[in-house]
Write a protein that holds these residues in place. Structure first.
Motif, PDB file in Angstrom:
ATOM      1  N   PHE A  62       0.846  -1.194   0.000  1.00 43.33           N
ATOM      2  CA  PHE A  62       0.000   0.000   0.000  1.00 43.33           C
ATOM      3  C   PHE A  62       0.879   1.241   0.000  1.00 43.33           C
ATOM      4  CE2 PHE A  62      -2.482   3.428   1.945  1.00 43.33           C
ATOM      5  CZ  PHE A  62      -3.654   3.355   1.199  1.00 43.33           C
ATOM      6  N   THR A  63       0.677   2.089  -0.993  1.00 39.92           N
ATOM      7  CA  THR A  63       1.379   3.364  -1.095  1.00 39.92           C
ATOM      8  C   THR A  63       0.426   4.487  -0.707  1.00 39.92           C
ATOM      9  OG1 THR A  63       2.782   2.541  -2.895  1.00 39.92           O
ATOM     10  CG2 THR A  63       2.620   4.918  -2.638  1.00 39.92           C
ATOM     11  N   VAL A  64       0.802   5.296   0.248  1.00 42.72           N
ATOM     12  CA  VAL A  64      -0.033   6.429   0.658  1.00 42.72           C
ATOM     13  C   VAL A  64       0.005   7.485  -0.442  1.00 42.72           C
ATOM     14  CG1 VAL A  64      -0.395   8.224   2.381  1.00 42.72           C
ATOM     15  CG2 VAL A  64       0.456   5.977   3.087  1.00 42.72           C
ATOM     16  N   PRO A  65      -1.125   7.796  -1.071  1.00 41.64           N
ATOM     17  CA  PRO A  65      -1.124   8.805  -2.142  1.00 41.64           C
ATOM     18  C   PRO A  65      -1.115  10.218  -1.546  1.00 41.64           C
ATOM     19  CG  PRO A  65      -3.035   7.292  -2.275  1.00 41.64           C
ATOM     20  CD  PRO A  65      -2.449   7.185  -0.915  1.00 41.64           C
ATOM     21  N   VAL A  66      -0.139  11.004  -1.936  1.00 43.77           N
ATOM     22  CA  VAL A  66      -0.020  12.369  -1.424  1.00 43.77           C
ATOM     23  C   VAL A  66       0.319  13.312  -2.572  1.00 43.77           C
ATOM     24  CG1 VAL A  66       1.209  13.925   0.128  1.00 43.77           C
ATOM     25  CG2 VAL A  66       0.724  11.592   0.852  1.00 43.77           C
ATOM     26  N   SER A  67      -0.498  14.341  -2.751  1.00 41.30           N
ATOM     27  CA  SER A  67      -0.204  15.392  -3.725  1.00 41.30           C
ATOM     28  C   SER A  67       0.478  16.556  -3.024  1.00 41.30           C
ATOM     29  CB  SER A  67      -1.489  15.845  -4.418  1.00 41.30           C
ATOM     30  OG  SER A  67      -2.464  16.222  -3.460  1.00 41.30           O
ATOM     31  N   GLY A  68       1.016  17.479  -3.803  1.00 37.69           N
ATOM     32  CA  GLY A  68       1.739  18.620  -3.255  1.00 37.69           C
ATOM     33  C   GLY A  68       3.203  18.565  -3.630  1.00 37.69           C
ATOM     34  N   ASN A  69       3.954  19.531  -3.177  1.00 40.21           N
ATOM     35  CA  ASN A  69       5.380  19.603  -3.502  1.00 40.21           C
ATOM     36  C   ASN A  69       6.127  18.364  -3.026  1.00 40.21           C
ATOM     37  OD1 ASN A  69       4.957  22.123  -4.582  1.00 40.21           O
ATOM     38  ND2 ASN A  69       5.921  23.271  -2.921  1.00 40.21           N
ATOM     39  N   LYS A  70       7.104  17.959  -3.826  1.00 37.77           N
ATOM     40  CA  LYS A  70       7.981  16.859  -3.462  1.00 37.77           C
ATOM     41  C   LYS A  70       9.355  17.443  -3.118  1.00 37.77           C
ATOM     42  CE  LYS A  70       4.863  13.666  -4.451  1.00 37.77           C
ATOM     43  NZ  LYS A  70       3.733  14.541  -4.769  1.00 37.77           N
ATOM     44  N   PRO A  71      10.116  16.818  -2.222  1.00 32.09           N
ATOM     45  CA  PRO A  71       9.826  15.539  -1.574  1.00 32.09           C
ATOM     46  C   PRO A  71       8.864  15.685  -0.405  1.00 32.09           C
ATOM     47  CG  PRO A  71      11.927  16.356  -0.831  1.00 32.09           C
ATOM     48  CD  PRO A  71      11.452  17.327  -1.867  1.00 32.09           C
ATOM     49  N   VAL A  72       8.306  14.537  -0.017  1.00 34.95           N
ATOM     50  CA  VAL A  72       7.420  14.457   1.142  1.00 34.95           C
ATOM     51  C   VAL A  72       8.048  13.515   2.164  1.00 34.95           C
ATOM     52  CG1 VAL A  72       5.140  13.771   1.971  1.00 34.95           C
ATOM     53  CG2 VAL A  72       5.361  14.882  -0.257  1.00 34.95           C
ATOM     54  N   GLN A  73       8.025  13.918   3.410  1.00 30.20           N
ATOM     55  CA  GLN A  73       8.471  13.053   4.501  1.00 30.20           C
ATOM     56  C   GLN A  73       7.256  12.602   5.302  1.00 30.20           C
ATOM     57  OE1 GLN A  73      11.943  11.995   3.819  1.00 30.20           O
ATOM     58  NE2 GLN A  73      11.620  11.814   6.016  1.00 30.20           N
ATOM     59  N   LYS A  87       9.439   5.880   5.501  1.00 30.32           N
ATOM     60  CA  LYS A  87       9.123   7.286   5.724  1.00 30.32           C
ATOM     61  C   LYS A  87       9.463   8.179   4.542  1.00 30.32           C
ATOM     62  CE  LYS A  87       9.586   6.986  10.749  1.00 30.32           C
ATOM     63  NZ  LYS A  87      10.245   7.526  11.960  1.00 30.32           N
ATOM     64  N   ASN A  88      10.239   7.666   3.605  1.00 24.56           N
ATOM     65  CA  ASN A  88      10.592   8.455   2.423  1.00 24.56           C
ATOM     66  C   ASN A  88       9.626   8.239   1.267  1.00 24.56           C
ATOM     67  OD1 ASN A  88      13.003   9.631   3.536  1.00 24.56           O
ATOM     68  ND2 ASN A  88      13.980   7.636   3.305  1.00 24.56           N
ATOM     69  N   THR A  89       9.143   7.014   1.117  1.00 27.67           N
ATOM     70  CA  THR A  89       8.255   6.692  -0.005  1.00 27.67           C
ATOM     71  C   THR A  89       6.785   6.645   0.391  1.00 27.67           C
ATOM     72  OG1 THR A  89       8.454   4.307   0.361  1.00 27.67           O
ATOM     73  CG2 THR A  89      10.073   5.338  -1.100  1.00 27.67           C
ATOM     74  N   GLY A  90       6.484   6.541   1.681  1.00 28.31           N
ATOM     75  CA  GLY A  90       5.098   6.427   2.113  1.00 28.31           C
ATOM     76  C   GLY A  90       4.492   5.074   1.829  1.00 28.31           C
ATOM     77  N   ARG A  91       5.317   4.032   1.809  1.00 26.45           N
ATOM     78  CA  ARG A  91       4.823   2.695   1.461  1.00 26.45           C
ATOM     79  C   ARG A  91       4.808   1.764   2.670  1.00 26.45           C
ATOM     80  NH1 ARG A  91       8.576   2.245  -3.948  1.00 26.45           N
ATOM     81  NH2 ARG A  91       7.765   4.171  -4.909  1.00 26.45           N
ATOM     82  N   PHE A  92       3.670   1.107   2.843  1.00 28.85           N
ATOM     83  CA  PHE A  92       3.549   0.040   3.839  1.00 28.85           C
ATOM     84  C   PHE A  92       3.975  -1.281   3.207  1.00 28.85           C
ATOM     85  CE2 PHE A  92       0.580   3.141   5.614  1.00 28.85           C
ATOM     86  CZ  PHE A  92       0.843   3.054   6.973  1.00 28.85           C
ATOM     87  N   SER A  93       4.651  -2.116   3.980  1.00 29.45           N
ATOM     88  CA  SER A  93       5.046  -3.441   3.523  1.00 29.45           C
ATOM     89  C   SER A  93       5.047  -4.376   4.734  1.00 29.45           C
ATOM     90  CB  SER A  93       6.431  -3.402   2.871  1.00 29.45           C
ATOM     91  OG  SER A  93       7.406  -2.931   3.783  1.00 29.45           O
ATOM     92  N   GLY A  94       5.559  -5.595   4.536  1.00 30.14           N
ATOM     93  CA  GLY A  94       5.553  -6.575   5.601  1.00 30.14           C
ATOM     94  C   GLY A  94       4.286  -7.405   5.588  1.00 30.14           C
ATOM     95  N   ALA A  95       3.947  -7.998   6.717  1.00 32.16           N
ATOM     96  CA  ALA A  95       2.752  -8.831   6.847  1.00 32.16           C
ATOM     97  C   ALA A  95       2.314  -8.823   8.302  1.00 32.16           C
ATOM     98  CB  ALA A  95       3.024 -10.257   6.379  1.00 32.16           C
ATOM     99  N   VAL A  96       1.017  -8.907   8.514  1.00 29.80           N
ATOM    100  CA  VAL A  96       0.447  -8.913   9.862  1.00 29.80           C
ATOM    101  C   VAL A  96      -0.286 -10.233  10.050  1.00 29.80           C
ATOM    102  CG1 VAL A  96      -1.044  -7.737  11.511  1.00 29.80           C
ATOM    103  CG2 VAL A  96       0.174  -6.409   9.760  1.00 29.80           C
ATOM    104  N   ASP A  97       0.138 -10.994  11.026  1.00 31.00           N
ATOM    105  CA  ASP A  97      -0.459 -12.313  11.247  1.00 31.00           C
ATOM    106  C   ASP A  97      -1.756 -12.251  12.042  1.00 31.00           C
ATOM    107  OD1 ASP A  97       1.587 -13.647   9.898  1.00 31.00           O
ATOM    108  OD2 ASP A  97       2.829 -13.784  11.698  1.00 31.00           O
TER     109      ASP A  97
END
Length: 519
Positions: A62-73, A87-97
């Motif tokens: 899942f990538t958090v969609p964010v508009s506005g000036n780049k870069p975004v933290q 925190k640089n790309t806004g992407r969730f990864s991994g797995a939750v059991d």
């Protein structure tokens, strides 16, 4: 109070006919005068769904969609065990059991400000909790699709900024298939057109996007390529000039489901490639083949959105909807008013089966440059008709799958696809499908409830008799009192109204509004 003489495209400028396309290969339609979506500001704005579903132990993408000036933290609150966040790309990864609902606060900062919004991650059996948003190759390339074209459009999804507004799936349609083979004796890609699907999938995922693929339980696909079954244990299919000439009439179809099924083999291959979406295409769609594929996808170790195509039989939708995520409610769409109009007020009977994880699908979108593999041209829909198209699809909470060339997006098309207040209707966490609450001759009003307690309403004029006044009565919404009416395309409040709201709606146009209770 009545809004008088609202112009074309939301009836807020004068009615002008779309330019006639005289050379389908090179013509350019300039609809810039019709742009209603305000330009986004420099400050960050978090877009896309507020809820995301994943199965226990499956990869989170899942990538958090964010508009506005780049870069975004980015910053996030406490994460459940197994979930990671970049925190640089806004992407969730991994797995939750551990199953459950996890509410996570997301903060996005850039040089112009910051934004905050919660995201609800639901770990359980239900995925696709909001309609998928992305792209499919058929309406632009049809049988001419290649890996290079797929990747070019994926890169354009990012560089155009569409990814910042929630668009994520890059789906390959029919004719990618070569012969069976490999580790699982599964369908392998045609080496001439798709030399390395694994590499393409990795590149697409690295962009923060997802990848989809196409198959059929028939022995051959609509495009005369190998399908998911065969009449021999080897799973071979030989295309001949004779089979290509057979009419695609189901009474004459040579296509059939073979004696040998290869569902498990194919799904294992897709999972290895990292596939996130499957379009499963045949007619008539029946439960045994649907359930077999659903079970194989569930056992794959990945969350693969399961989309049925085409013309799902309504008599079976009660059963089919329980073992699929989306299903086509009709035949193929084209970029004409004749094709679009019948899909506007005809979806209500399907509404009881729609909701989180399960979506009606009136077919892909026909804005931008389309062509079905030849005569590439800007959509033949007028600007008003395109506003109607996007408004209806968002109100009805159906899959938003672009069918255009993303490398040739003009300013008008981008404005249609990046209006976050309009897209939010489609991605609303309540998951309601708008239904028709009023008919006024050819015109009509569609409406639905939203999670925040407000209402979303479309006043449509699909008739051919010019601009028409359409009335939204509070009684049809079962509300009373004063409400603030907001023009969603212009992202502007129109005022406070009581009892009714009237608008002059252009021919084939729409006025799209929200209603929130006045204090």
């Amino acid at each position: 109070m009545t809004i008088k003489k609202l112009p074309a495209c939301l009836a807020l400028i004068c009615v002008l006919a779309a330019p006639e396309i005289t050379n389908a290969q090179t013509a350019v339609t300039d609809n810039s005068a019709y742009i209603l979506t305000p330009k986004a500001g420099p400050e960050p704005h978090i877009n896309g769904p507020k809820i995301f579903g994943v199965r226990p132990g499956h990869p989170v993408l899942f990538t958090v969609p964010v508009s506005g000036n780049k870069p975004v933290q980015f910053e996030v609150g406490k994460l459940p065990k197994g979930l990671r966040f970049d925190k640089n790309t806004g992407r969730f990864s991994g797995a939750v059991d551990k199953p459950g609902t996890y509410e996570i606060k997301i903060t996005a900062k850039n040089n112009a400000g910051k934004a905050e919004r919660p995201l609800k991650i639901v770990v359980g059996e239900n995925i696709c909790l909001t309609p998928p948003m992305g792209w499919n190759s058929w309406n632009i390339y049809a049988t001419k699709v290649t890996e290079d074209l797929l990747l070019a459009n994926a890169r354009a999804m990012v560089t155009s900024g569409l990814i910042d507004h929630g668009w994520s799936y890059m789906n390959i349609d029919d004719v990618w298939q070569g012969e069976r083979g490999g580790e699982f004796h599964a369908i392998q890609p045609n080496p001439q057109t798709f030399p390395d699907i694994q590499k393409a999938s990795n590149e697409i995922h690295a962009m923060g996007l997802k990848i989809g693929i196409y198959s059929t339980p028939w022995i051959e696909s609509y495009g005369h390529h190998v399908g998911g079954s065969a009449d021999n244990p080897e799973g071979t299919f030989v295309r001949t000039p004779e089979t290509d000439k057979v009419p695609r009439n189901k009474k004459l179809f040579p296509y059939k489901i073979g004696s040998y099924m290869f569902v498990d083999q194919d799904v294992k291959q897709w999972a290895q490639w990292g596939v996130d979406y499957l379009k499963y295409d045949w007619n008539p769609i029946e439960l045994p083949e649907t359930k077999q594929m659903f079970d194989a996808l569930r056992a794959s170790g990945r969350d693969i959105v399961f989309s049925l195509s085409n013309s799902t039989p309504f008599a079976s939708i009660g059963d089919l909807s329980k073992v699929s995520n989306t299903w086509r409610t009709g035949g193929d769409i084209r970029d004409s008013w004749k094709s679009l109009k019948p899909r506007l007020f005809s979806q209500d009977k399907w509404e009881p089966y729609a909701g989180q994880g399960h979506w009606n699908d009136p077919d892909m979108m026909v804005v931008g440059v389309v062509g079905w593999g030849k005569d590439y041209h800007p959509s033949n829909l007028t600007a008003d008709e395109q506003y109607t198209h996007v408004s209806a699809w968002c109100l009805m909470s159906v899959p938003l799958l672009l069918g255009c060339d993303l490398t040739k997006l003009d300013a008008f098309t981008l404005s249609l696809l990046t209006n976050d207040e309009v897209l939010a209707l489609n991605q609303d966490a309540l998951g309601k499908q708008a239904t028709v609450i009023s008919r006024q001759g050819d015109a009509g009003v569609m409406a639905k409830d939203l999670e925040d307690g407000s209402k979303a309403v479309g006043l449509f004029n699909p008739g051919d008799e010019g601009t028409k006044q359409v009335v939204l009565n509070w009684a049809d919404l079962k509300i009373t009192g004063k409400y603030i009416v907001r023009d969603l395309w212009r992202q502007k409040d129109l005022g406070t109204f009581e009892g009714e709201f009237k608008a002059d709606v252009a021919q084939h146009g729409v006025v799209l509004v929200s209603l929130r209770k006045a204090k």
